[in-house]
Design a protein around this motif. Sequence first.
Motif, PDB file in Angstrom:
ATOM      1  N   VAL A   1       0.424  -1.235  -0.148  1.00 28.59           N
ATOM      2  CA  VAL A   1       0.170  -0.243   0.006  1.00 28.59           C
ATOM      3  C   VAL A   1       0.879   1.640   0.242  1.00 28.59           C
ATOM      4  O   VAL A   1       0.302   2.525  -0.602  1.00 28.59           O
ATOM      5  CB  VAL A   1      -0.964  -0.346   1.105  1.00 28.59           C
ATOM      6  N   ARG A   2       1.445   1.611   0.735  1.00 29.36           N
ATOM      7  CA  ARG A   2       2.450   2.897   0.839  1.00 29.36           C
ATOM      8  C   ARG A   2       3.553   2.700   0.368  1.00 29.36           C
ATOM      9  O   ARG A   2       4.245   4.490  -0.109  1.00 29.36           O
ATOM     10  CB  ARG A   2       3.461   2.643   2.635  1.00 29.36           C
TER      11      ARG A   2
ATOM     12  N   PRO B   1       8.954   6.406  -4.986  1.00 25.17           N
ATOM     13  CA  PRO B   1       9.163   5.949  -6.250  1.00 25.17           C
ATOM     14  C   PRO B   1       9.894   4.286  -6.709  1.00 25.17           C
ATOM     15  O   PRO B   1       9.610   3.540  -8.016  1.00 25.17           O
ATOM     16  CB  PRO B   1      10.518   6.401  -6.754  1.00 25.17           C
ATOM     17  N   ASP B   2       9.714   3.988  -5.969  1.00 23.60           N
ATOM     18  CA  ASP B   2       9.587   2.292  -5.461  1.00 23.60           C
ATOM     19  C   ASP B   2       8.497   1.594  -5.987  1.00 23.60           C
ATOM     20  O   ASP B   2       8.687   0.529  -6.968  1.00 23.60           O
ATOM     21  CB  ASP B   2      10.762   1.542  -4.387  1.00 23.60           C
ATOM     22  N   GLY B   3       7.446   1.900  -5.849  1.00 21.88           N
ATOM     23  CA  GLY B   3       6.575   1.036  -6.703  1.00 21.88           C
ATOM     24  C   GLY B   3       6.001   1.333  -7.521  1.00 21.88           C
ATOM     25  O   GLY B   3       5.420   0.401  -8.826  1.00 21.88           O
ATOM     26  N   ARG B   4       6.255   2.721  -7.997  1.00 20.96           N
ATOM     27  CA  ARG B   4       5.983   2.915  -9.252  1.00 20.96           C
ATOM     28  C   ARG B   4       7.588   2.392 -10.209  1.00 20.96           C
ATOM     29  O   ARG B   4       7.174   1.846 -11.448  1.00 20.96           O
ATOM     30  CB  ARG B   4       6.100   4.942 -10.151  1.00 20.96           C
ATOM     31  N   ARG B   5       8.369   2.163  -9.995  1.00 25.01           N
ATOM     32  CA  ARG B   5       9.476   1.288 -10.485  1.00 25.01           C
ATOM     33  C   ARG B   5       9.100  -0.201 -10.538  1.00 25.01           C
ATOM     34  O   ARG B   5       9.125  -0.772 -12.108  1.00 25.01           O
ATOM     35  CB  ARG B   5      10.558   1.234  -9.657  1.00 25.01           C
ATOM     36  N   PHE B   6       8.170  -0.876  -9.527  1.00 21.57           N
ATOM     37  CA  PHE B   6       7.686  -2.418  -9.511  1.00 21.57           C
ATOM     38  C   PHE B   6       6.857  -2.522 -10.684  1.00 21.57           C
ATOM     39  O   PHE B   6       6.594  -3.136 -11.445  1.00 21.57           O
ATOM     40  CB  PHE B   6       7.033  -2.476  -8.250  1.00 21.57           C
TER      41      PHE B   6
END
Length: 312
Positions: free
Chosen positions: A228-229, A234-239
């Motif tokens: 969720v967080r 950026p790490d979530g967008r890259r994933f």
Amino acid sequence: MTTDPSDFTCALPDGPWRHEFVPANGARFHVALAGTSGRSPRSPGPPLVVLLHSFPQYWWAWRHQIEPLAAAGYRVAAMDVRGVGASDKPPRGYDAPTRTRDIAGVIRSLGASRAVVVGHGTGGTLAWAMAALQPAVTAGVGALSAPHPVRVHVSAQRLLTPVARRRLAFFQVPTLPERSLVQGDMVDRFLADGAASPFDDDVVACYREAMRIPFAAHTAMESLRWAVRSTPRPDGRRFRNALRRPVDVPALQVHGGRDGLLRRELADADGAALARDFRFEVLPDAGHFLPEEAPDEVADILLDWLARLPRD
């Protein structure tokens, strides 16, 4: 109700499998193995199938499928993912990319160059991620109760049921979710939320005991919190960008018609769009926890699908 911490050996029940601990990605992981390695200088051995559990479970959720898969000639490894069961519980590394590196490392530690990765629930999300982030070791993806996580066509808001959204929001709160897992009845309630019919009391007790292994409740929450967080970071967008790649290996998705956590009518949209070789099955009378709610049907579907996969 006892609240004493469980020893990790409670996650090592006997059965038609053997327990091993293998190093991978700087940690130690527990796997329940079945089937012979069959390795020789001239033979690569039987195909490896890695089974990944969901929350709030551990590898034992796959107990009904391990023996049939091994009997059919597959080498089976039901794995405790990072932070769960008898695997290590380091303070960091609960993001999905790190956990795919864990799985890739376990595959190599078991002497295989590639494996079919089959996951349920949160483990299914990792299975989908393996195809994008660890393609060199991923020969196929099976996802049970786990829509593709890229969310191009279907948002999480539309996919999750109201009870699932409430649970996920509560899990973002510090400390209280861990307390409810260890001292309260959150394991019982979450299983009841997703299942079409109640779990047996002894099965629930096993999952409750494993959640009381020191640090297990916290590390289980950390993986759900990252999901969720990381969304705006950026790490979530890259994933998510990495997951937009087409799935080049065969993919199987199975969903329960009475899943209490995920809406069945929206479950296959992104998988069908991204996987070039895609098979979708619905078990109409089962809920979210398919390996336990429909054990024979799941085993039959897996065996039929695996038999059609190309051998390396």
